[in-house]
Design a protein around this motif. Structure first.
Motif, PDB file in Angstrom:
ATOM      1  N   TRP A  34      16.658   0.609 -37.589  1.00 39.08           N
ATOM      2  CA  TRP A  34      16.863  -0.843 -37.563  1.00 39.08           C
ATOM      3  C   TRP A  34      17.239  -1.254 -36.142  1.00 39.08           C
ATOM      4  O   TRP A  34      18.113  -0.633 -35.514  1.00 39.08           O
ATOM      5  N   TYR A  35      16.567  -2.319 -35.684  1.00 42.54           N
ATOM      6  CA  TYR A  35      16.863  -2.913 -34.389  1.00 42.54           C
ATOM      7  C   TYR A  35      17.170  -4.397 -34.590  1.00 42.54           C
ATOM      8  O   TYR A  35      16.628  -5.039 -35.491  1.00 42.54           O
ATOM      9  N   LYS A  36      17.970  -4.932 -33.689  1.00 42.19           N
ATOM     10  CA  LYS A  36      18.223  -6.361 -33.613  1.00 42.19           C
ATOM     11  C   LYS A  36      17.672  -6.838 -32.269  1.00 42.19           C
ATOM     12  O   LYS A  36      17.920  -6.209 -31.229  1.00 42.19           O
ATOM     13  N   GLN A  37      16.925  -7.948 -32.301  1.00 39.56           N
ATOM     14  CA  GLN A  37      16.375  -8.473 -31.056  1.00 39.56           C
ATOM     15  C   GLN A  37      16.664  -9.965 -30.932  1.00 39.56           C
ATOM     16  O   GLN A  37      16.201 -10.763 -31.742  1.00 39.56           O
ATOM     17  N   LYS A  38      17.407 -10.323 -29.919  1.00 41.86           N
ATOM     18  CA  LYS A  38      17.651 -11.717 -29.587  1.00 41.86           C
ATOM     19  C   LYS A  38      16.516 -12.200 -28.693  1.00 41.86           C
ATOM     20  O   LYS A  38      15.801 -11.418 -28.053  1.00 41.86           O
ATOM     21  N   LYS A  40      14.185 -13.295 -25.878  1.00 43.51           N
ATOM     22  CA  LYS A  40      14.001 -12.892 -24.492  1.00 43.51           C
ATOM     23  C   LYS A  40      14.828 -11.669 -24.088  1.00 43.51           C
ATOM     24  O   LYS A  40      15.179 -11.491 -22.916  1.00 43.51           O
ATOM     25  N   LYS A  41      15.151 -10.829 -25.079  1.00 40.82           N
ATOM     26  CA  LYS A  41      15.902  -9.602 -24.828  1.00 40.82           C
ATOM     27  C   LYS A  41      15.147  -8.423 -25.437  1.00 40.82           C
ATOM     28  O   LYS A  41      14.308  -8.608 -26.313  1.00 40.82           O
ATOM     29  N   PRO A  42      15.453  -7.204 -24.982  1.00 40.47           N
ATOM     30  CA  PRO A  42      14.830  -6.037 -25.619  1.00 40.47           C
ATOM     31  C   PRO A  42      15.474  -5.748 -26.969  1.00 40.47           C
ATOM     32  O   PRO A  42      16.586  -6.235 -27.242  1.00 40.47           O
ATOM     33  N   PRO A  43      14.807  -4.981 -27.802  1.00 41.91           N
ATOM     34  CA  PRO A  43      15.427  -4.578 -29.071  1.00 41.91           C
ATOM     35  C   PRO A  43      16.683  -3.740 -28.812  1.00 41.91           C
ATOM     36  O   PRO A  43      16.703  -2.903 -27.903  1.00 41.91           O
ATOM     37  N   GLU A  44      17.695  -3.972 -29.638  1.00 39.40           N
ATOM     38  CA  GLU A  44      18.930  -3.187 -29.573  1.00 39.40           C
ATOM     39  C   GLU A  44      19.017  -2.317 -30.824  1.00 39.40           C
ATOM     40  O   GLU A  44      18.966  -2.848 -31.948  1.00 39.40           O
ATOM     41  N   ILE A  56      22.665   7.783 -36.835  1.00 32.24           N
ATOM     42  CA  ILE A  56      23.190   7.012 -35.712  1.00 32.24           C
ATOM     43  C   ILE A  56      23.617   5.638 -36.220  1.00 32.24           C
ATOM     44  O   ILE A  56      22.863   4.967 -36.920  1.00 32.24           O
ATOM     45  N   ASN A  57      24.838   5.253 -35.897  1.00 31.63           N
ATOM     46  CA  ASN A  57      25.340   3.898 -36.118  1.00 31.63           C
ATOM     47  C   ASN A  57      25.879   3.444 -34.772  1.00 31.63           C
ATOM     48  O   ASN A  57      26.874   3.987 -34.284  1.00 31.63           O
ATOM     49  N   GLU A  58      25.213   2.474 -34.171  1.00 31.33           N
ATOM     50  CA  GLU A  58      25.585   2.035 -32.836  1.00 31.33           C
ATOM     51  C   GLU A  58      26.732   1.022 -32.881  1.00 31.33           C
ATOM     52  O   GLU A  58      26.640  -0.076 -32.337  1.00 31.33           O
ATOM     53  N   SER A  59      27.801   1.415 -33.580  1.00 38.40           N
ATOM     54  CA  SER A  59      29.007   0.564 -33.663  1.00 38.40           C
ATOM     55  C   SER A  59      28.680  -0.837 -34.174  1.00 38.40           C
ATOM     56  O   SER A  59      29.159  -1.848 -33.634  1.00 38.40           O
ATOM     57  N   VAL A  60      27.896  -0.862 -35.214  1.00 34.44           N
ATOM     58  CA  VAL A  60      27.484  -2.146 -35.797  1.00 34.44           C
ATOM     59  C   VAL A  60      28.583  -2.646 -36.742  1.00 34.44           C
ATOM     60  O   VAL A  60      29.149  -1.854 -37.506  1.00 34.44           O
ATOM     61  N   PRO A  61      28.881  -3.943 -36.715  1.00 37.78           N
ATOM     62  CA  PRO A  61      29.903  -4.489 -37.634  1.00 37.78           C
ATOM     63  C   PRO A  61      29.578  -4.199 -39.087  1.00 37.78           C
ATOM     64  O   PRO A  61      28.405  -4.131 -39.473  1.00 37.78           O
ATOM     65  N   SER A  62      30.609  -4.057 -39.893  1.00 40.81           N
ATOM     66  CA  SER A  62      30.436  -3.653 -41.295  1.00 40.81           C
ATOM     67  C   SER A  62      29.765  -4.715 -42.149  1.00 40.81           C
ATOM     68  O   SER A  62      29.384  -4.424 -43.291  1.00 40.81           O
ATOM     69  N   ARG A  63      29.602  -5.916 -41.620  1.00 41.04           N
ATOM     70  CA  ARG A  63      28.872  -6.936 -42.380  1.00 41.04           C
ATOM     71  C   ARG A  63      27.381  -6.591 -42.479  1.00 41.04           C
ATOM     72  O   ARG A  63      26.651  -7.207 -43.243  1.00 41.04           O
TER      73      ARG A  63
ATOM     74  N   PHE B 107      15.316   0.815 -24.087  1.00 40.80           N
ATOM     75  CA  PHE B 107      14.330  -0.111 -23.537  1.00 40.80           C
ATOM     76  C   PHE B 107      14.798  -0.709 -22.222  1.00 40.80           C
ATOM     77  O   PHE B 107      16.002  -0.908 -21.992  1.00 40.80           O
ATOM     78  N   GLY B 108      13.832  -1.033 -21.374  1.00 43.42           N
ATOM     79  CA  GLY B 108      14.110  -1.892 -20.239  1.00 43.42           C
ATOM     80  C   GLY B 108      14.248  -3.324 -20.726  1.00 43.42           C
ATOM     81  O   GLY B 108      14.055  -3.618 -21.899  1.00 43.42           O
ATOM     82  N   LYS B 109      14.572  -4.227 -19.800  1.00 38.64           N
ATOM     83  CA  LYS B 109      14.841  -5.616 -20.185  1.00 38.64           C
ATOM     84  C   LYS B 109      13.586  -6.402 -20.492  1.00 38.64           C
ATOM     85  O   LYS B 109      13.666  -7.517 -21.018  1.00 38.64           O
TER      86      LYS B 109
END
Lengths: 113, 117
Positions: A34-38, A40-44, A56-63, B107-109
């Protein structure tokens, strides 16, 4: 078939709602993401499942609560989200090794009111 | 941890002109590098990837990239831009997580490519 499907395409929810995002792949991949993308930003990266176990849990909030019912399905349960959680949520899958391609779904556009 | 840097958040070219999108990597070991494209309101699609087999990698839609260790670069090129190439392009590196047993993409920006008629 290299398709990853995601439902729904769009979701609008209030801050007190509970909803779920769904992702499915039939490529026999052992890893799902799972990725989150805002805008004009890259996927997180948020979560990685390997062999149906959270690896892997990238310190995502428990919500945000992920679930992998079987090797083909990945869910993301949402509860008490904040407006800043509005984003495009992408699912991906791969064989899970260093050189493997991650195949992405089209995403779910989430708006939290 | 490995990382990639994309130079230029926005590149504008004329239709038919050369496309050059820049990506530099930072890695202490041979990296595995990817280029993805994202069209508006869609997911990411792999254009090509470098996995150390050949330094010149050909991808889909006429794109190619050359891995240059001496320059720590993996720039994406296309000889002649088409209107349909307008999209966001992401360079990414595959890396192990801190535990060492799982792999993830960093990823890059991103670089937004616009193609002018």
């Amino acid at each position: 078939d290299t398709e990853v499907t995601q439902t729904p395409k769009h979701l609008v929810m209030g801050m007190t709602n509970k909803k779920s995002l769904k992702c499915e792949q039939h490529m026999g991949h052992r890893a799902m993401y799972w990725y989150k993308q805002k805008a004009k930003k890259p996927p997180e990266l948020m979560f990685v499942y390997s062999y149906e176990k959270l690896s892997i849990n990238e310190s995502v909030p428990s919500r945000f609560s992920p679930e992998c019912p079987n090797s083909s399905l990945l869910n993301l349960h949402l509860h008490a989200l904040q407006p800043e959680d509005s984003a495009l949520y992408l699912c991906a899958s791969s064989q899970g090794t260093l050189t493997d391609t991650q195949y992405f779904g089209p995403g779910t556009r989430l708006t939290v009111l | 941890a490995q990382s990639v840097t994309q130079l230029g958040s926005h590149v504008s070219v004329s239709e038919g002109a050369l496309v050059l999108l820049r990506c530099n990597y930072s890695s202490s070991v041979p990296p595995y590098l990817f280029w993805y494209v994202q069209y508006p309101n869609q997911g990411l699609q792999l254009l090509l990837k470098y996995t150390s087999a050949a330094t010149l990698v050909k991808g889909i839609n006429g794109f190619e990239a050359e891995f240059k260790k001496s320059e720590t670069s993996f720039h994406l090129t296309k000889p002649s831009a088409h209107m349909s190439d307008a999209a966001e392009y992401f360079c990414a590196v595959s890396d192990r997580d801190s535990g060492g047993s799982n792999y993830k993409l960093t990823f890059g920006k991103g670089t937004l490519l616009t193609v002018n008629p």
